[in-house]
Design a protein around this motif. Structure first.
Motif, short mmCIF file in Angstrom:
data_model
loop_
_atom_site.label_atom_id
_atom_site.label_comp_id
_atom_site.label_asym_id
_atom_site.label_seq_id
_atom_site.Cartn_x
_atom_site.Cartn_y
_atom_site.Cartn_z
N LEU B 27 0.81 -1.21 0.00
CA LEU B 27 0.00 0.00 0.00
C LEU B 27 0.84 1.26 0.00
O LEU B 27 0.32 2.36 0.02
N CYS B 29 2.30 2.34 2.56
CA CYS B 29 1.84 3.05 3.76
C CYS B 29 3.00 3.53 4.63
O CYS B 29 2.86 4.43 5.43
N GLY B 30 4.17 2.88 4.47
CA GLY B 30 5.33 3.33 5.21
C GLY B 30 5.46 2.79 6.62
O GLY B 30 6.39 3.17 7.34
N CYS B 32 6.50 0.01 7.45
CA CYS B 32 7.76 -0.74 7.52
C CYS B 32 8.91 0.20 7.84
O CYS B 32 9.68 -0.03 8.77
N ARG B 47 9.84 0.67 2.31
CA ARG B 47 8.78 1.17 1.42
C ARG B 47 9.37 1.77 0.16
O ARG B 47 8.91 1.51 -0.96
N CYS B 80 3.48 -4.89 9.01
CA CYS B 80 2.95 -4.64 7.66
C CYS B 80 1.48 -5.05 7.61
O CYS B 80 1.13 -6.19 7.90
N GLN B 82 -0.26 -5.68 5.19
CA GLN B 82 -0.52 -6.61 4.09
C GLN B 82 0.25 -7.92 4.25
O GLN B 82 0.31 -8.71 3.31
N ILE B 84 3.27 -8.66 4.09
CA ILE B 84 4.33 -8.87 3.10
C ILE B 84 5.60 -9.36 3.82
O ILE B 84 5.97 -8.80 4.85
S1 SF4 Z 1 5.53 -3.23 2.68
FE1 SF4 Z 1 3.76 -3.27 4.08
S2 SF4 Z 1 4.29 -1.80 5.68
FE2 SF4 Z 1 5.68 -1.39 3.96
S3 SF4 Z 1 4.69 0.21 2.77
FE3 SF4 Z 1 4.06 -1.77 1.87
S4 SF4 Z 1 2.13 -2.29 2.88
FE4 SF4 Z 1 3.10 -0.68 4.14
#
Ligand code: SF4
Ligand code: SF4
Lengths: 317, 189
Positions: B27, B29-30, B32, B47, B80, B82, B84
């Motif tokens: 996403l 989203c940052g 991480c 990210r 995370c 998602q 990942i």
């Molecule tokens: S890897 Fe996961 S936590 Fe990092 S930006 Fe992507 S969705 Fe967000």
């Protein structure tokens, strides 16, 4: 209480640079009546280095241990180091989750006449085994010399609380805090309890590593801890051996002893500090022993909210 | 952006990582990068690296110091939204950088190699010996400093003089050789 003998994977850092952990684990096991029986001819788990550059060989390296243990008839293996625990656990799990990986690992193992069926071995961390199999009630009962007056920060390190291992909550694990309280000590608030100790970063970038070490020590000190309690040789090494260098870099002067949880249990059981490997640490830990009081300190009452404070609902005690 | 052999950088990263296909759900989203203890010293946050992978900017990705500053703490992976497998993707990037001869952090790569040398020859690692040997070969200027620590470690009986070895090194080496050949075949195909 459990009196059984557990198949045991000590890991390389138990072998040489951490006699304190090895000695205290053996002493505590003896006192509590369980055994630890080393898997014959186990090999290194590869730490993080091997996995990070050589994936399939790394899984195969770790899987050899699981195959050896299974051949001995084991259904579980107890591991005292968080990195070893994590790698063994991850290998067992991923060999089952990704069938192609599992097949390739077994192809490699076959070259050494070995085979491993994922799921055969339950990989367990020593701290979890003590807490769940021996139990907090037994620990409390057996604590001849409760750790009254000691304020201890339970440091889990990064690997055992991660989703891969799922031993406890990923952000705020509490199992060791509860164990310390059962032994009579006070577990201090410690927001960075699962923050990484830096692992091998001390060998790659001191700047990054010392900053991480300093943050953890500072956070434990801010919480009022007399000592930090660890469950992993790498964490202990980083926080203890490099504490003075981290101090120098940040102009601080922390002297917080870094103990193994087995040393702390041993003290509470009334074992002698020298049989628990005290004296091998860099930041002197003997001060800890003299801080133990005869009776529990009076319960601290939570501070009353001053009259001029905002009208927030009071938290239940 | 297509690479020489017709697959994108993104596809190759996904292919080489167990569970890597989840990367498609990033996403940006940052979470991480915000969780990463090494973040401030990295060229790109996790990210950021994933954005570069998506854009196919292979040069930037393979020469970034990011995977080499990863301490394998799994904080990102835990947070995370998602699921990942970020840490595993960092490992994939290290491997890709090594095989492409493109890593920009020889110090970290050499450290890994030294460690692996011990494990492959003896089946056991040798923390203190490793540090000494590593510094001796790659950072002679650090040996004095390290020597002092080594003396402290020895006085406290925390430094073994000889690395241990397993009994059946032959079996282990056969297993590792086979694993390497399977992995090499996978890279060629
Ligand atoms: S890897 Fe996961 S936590 Fe990092 S930006 Fe992507 S969705 Fe967000
Ligand atoms: S595993 Fe690596 S990338 Fe993820 S938070 Fe830890 S150091 Fe950062």
């Amino acid at each position: 209480m459990s009196t059984k003998t557990y198949p045991y994977y000590p890991g390389c850092s138990m072998q040489h640079d951490n006699h304190a952990y090895a000695a205290s684990s053996i002493a505590v096991a003896k006192a509590l009546g369980f055994g630890l029986d080393e898997i014959n001819d186990w090999n290194c788990c590869g730490a993080t280095e091997y996995f990070s550059v050589n994936r399939l060989p790394a899984y195969s390296l770790v899987a050899r241990n699981l195959a050896l243990a299974a051949d001995e008839g084991a259904t579980e293996v107890v591991v005292p180091c968080s990195a070893c625990y994590f790698n063994l656990h991850k290998t067992d799990k991923n060999m089952g989750k990704y069938p192609e990986l599992g097949a390739n690992v077994n192809k490699a193992l076959a070259a050494g006449n070995l085979h491993y069926d994922p799921g055969t071995i339950k990989v367990r961390h020593l701290v979890e085994m003590v807490i769940n199999d021996i139990g907090l009630d037994t620990l409390k009962e057996r604590a001849k010399r409760p750790l009254y007056g000691l304020k201890l920060a339970a440091y889990y390190g990064c690997l055992i609380a991660r989703p891969e291992s799922a031993l406890d909550d990923t952000e705020q694990p509490m199992m060791m805090d509860k164990m310390l309280e059962a032994l009579g000590a006070k577990a201090t608030p410690f927001a960075l309890k699962t923050f990484c100790c830096g692992g091998h970063m001390t060998q790659i970038s001191e700047e990054t590593a010392f900053e991480m070490i300093h943050k953890i020590i500072k956070n434990a000190a801010d919480g009022g801890a007399d000592a930090i309690v660890t469950i992993c040789p790498m964490c202990q090494l980083n926080l203890d051996v490099y504490q003075s260098q981290a101090n120098r870099r940040f102009g601080s002067s922390y002297e917080i002893p870094v103990l193994y949880f087995t040393q702390v249990i041993g003290l509470a059981l009334g074992l002698k500090p020298k049989d628990l490997g005290f004296g091998q640490e860099f930041v002197d830990a003997k001060s800890i022993v003299s801080k133990i009081q005869e009776s529990p300190p009076p319960k601290e009452r939570p501070a009353r909210r001053p009259k001029e404070a905002l009208p927030m609902p009071a938290m239940p005690e | 952006m297509k690479a020489k052999n017709g697959t994108t950088l993104f596809d190759r990263v996904v292919e080489a990582t167990p569970g890597g296909e989840l990367l498609a759900h990033c996403l940006q989203c940052g979470s991480c990068g915000g969780s990463c203890p090494s973040g401030p010293d990295m060229d790109h946050t996790p990210r950021g690296i994933f954005a570069l992978i998506n854009a196919g900017l292979e040069d930037e990705v393979l020469s970034s110091n990011t995977p080499w500053y990863c301490v394998s703490c799994y904080a990102c992976t835990a947070r995370c939204p998602q699921q990942i497998p970020i840490t595993d993707i960092m490992y994939t990037l290290k491997e890709m950088a090594i095989h492409a001869g493109r890593y920009d952090h020889p110090q970290a790569a050499k450290f890994s190699e030294t460690f692996i040398g011990f494990v492959e020859q003896r089946g056991r690692s040798f923390e203190a010996g490793l540090a000494t040997r590593y510094h001796l070969f790659h950072h002679p200027e650090n040996v004095v400093k390290l020597g002092m620590m080594g003396v402290g470690m020895m006085r406290r009986n925390r430094l073994a003089l000889r690395p241990a070895s397993i009994k059946n090194t032959e079996q282990l080496q056969k297993i590792l050789a086979e694993a390497k050949s399977i992995a090499a075949k996978g890279r060629r195909s």
